[in-house]
Design a protein around this motif. Structure first.
Motif: not given
Ligand code: UDP
Ligand code: MG
Length: 324
Positions: A77-91
């Protein structure tokens, strides 16, 4: 198909692993996963790491591990978006039969995945990991978590199961349903609960972190709780009508009482204290009411911009040049 055959039918699972400054944990995590799945030849494990803007050498570590393990995929990811956003990206990128969000610090014990798969084979579409003992969390974190669930489940139409984190198995159908949800504020626990589906539980005791330190502080958790409540309930907005109505009725009765007292006893000057109390109390109440409206208005504002939940710098996949 009998149960035995079903148990050995090939299965492709996707572990969705958000990482934020976790360079110490990655090796331990990968060793653990390969030891668990070494004697499960019919299960392919794809490891989808989402590098959530780490400032240490997490990304380099992941890339170096990928050289020898083609099943590792990395979303940077381009920066720290937080765990929730990171999970969305992975899913979003998971194309597997089942997807399992899991923490890299081994606080979500990977051994449980086999139990989850067994439940999934029984026909459940969601299998939740439920903590039966939160002794490793601080007293304050435990108390505030239980308070949050009590309040949330009381005022929201949606019941979030208590002591359940993001660690869960989800069937492909469930993941596809989650991808359909358009909101950019993503309180994953709530969204997971909102989609429903046939659900089973596996219980576990949450162990200590294997390495590194927690990435959540009190302020982050408080904002997380606000997010949870405002995402799924409008009661905090509506309650002010009733509070206002109740207080104005009381003031009205008070006014009648004063009027009668003036008629009987004449005007008396003292009253400064009660006046100040009333003014400051009502002033405070109004500020709270405005604050609550602000919370919702702010979220509506952010939501109305329709910004993406996360931005990707690069994806690393040895098997394909590009992901679909
Ligand atoms: N994490 C993340 N982005 C963040 C904070 C955390 O991707 O902004 C990841 C972190 O790397 C870990 C998982 O989310 O894999 C859980 O974080 P942590 O263990 O710090 O939370 P705790 O277990 O203390 O609640
Ligand atoms: Mg942890």
């Amino acid at each position: 198909m009998n149960l035995k055959e079903e148990n050995i039918s090939p299965l492709n699972i996707g572990l969705v692993i958000p990482v934020f400054n976790e360079v110490e944990s990655i090796d331990i995590f990968l060793e653990k996963i390969s030891s668990i799945f070494a004697n499960q030849p019919h299960i392919t494990v794809e490891l989808i790491f989402i590098n959530d803007g780490s400032t240490d050498s997490t990304l380099e570590k992941l890339i170096s591990r990928q050289i020898h393990n083609k099943n590792i995929k990395i979303i940077d990811l381009s920066r720290n978006f937080g765990k929730e956003a990171a999970l969305s990206a992975g899913l979003q990128f998971s194309k597997n039969d089942v997807a399992i969000p899991i923490d890299v610090d081994l606080q979500d014990p990977p051994e449980l995945i086999l139990e989850m798969i067994a439940k999934w084979r029984e026909g459940y579409e969601v299998v939740l990991g439920r903590r039966i003992n939160r002794d490793v969390d601080s007293w304050a974190k435990r108390r505030s978590a239980s308070f949050f669930y009590r309040i949330h489940n009381k005022i929201s139409n949606l019941q979030i199961p208590e002591n359940v984190g993001d660690f869960r198995l989800m069937d492909r159908k469930v993941v596809e349903a989650l991808k359909e949800l358009p909101e950019s504020h993503r309180f994953m626990k709530g969204l997971f609960a909102w989609v429903g589906f046939r659900t089973a539980y596996v219980d576990y005791v949450r162990p200590e972190r294997a390495a590194g330190t927690t990435k959540f502080n009190g302020w982050k958790l408080w904002n997380f709780a606000l997010e949870g409540i405002t995402s799924f309930s409008t009661d905090p907005l509506r309650i002010w009508t009733y509070v206002g109505f109740f207080i104005s009725s009381l003031s009205f009765i008070w006014a009648i009482f004063i009027a009668i007292r003036v008629i009987i006893d004449g005007v008396d000057m003292p009253g400064y204290a009660s006046l100040m109390v009333a003014v400051t109390f009502l002033g405070g109440l109004q500020l709270i009411g405005i604050g609550v409206i602000g919370e919702y208005l702010g979220r509506t504002y952010i939501e109305s911009k329709r910004r993406p939940v996360y931005l990707i710098r690069h994806t690393y996949d040895k098997k394909a040049d590009q992901w679909i």
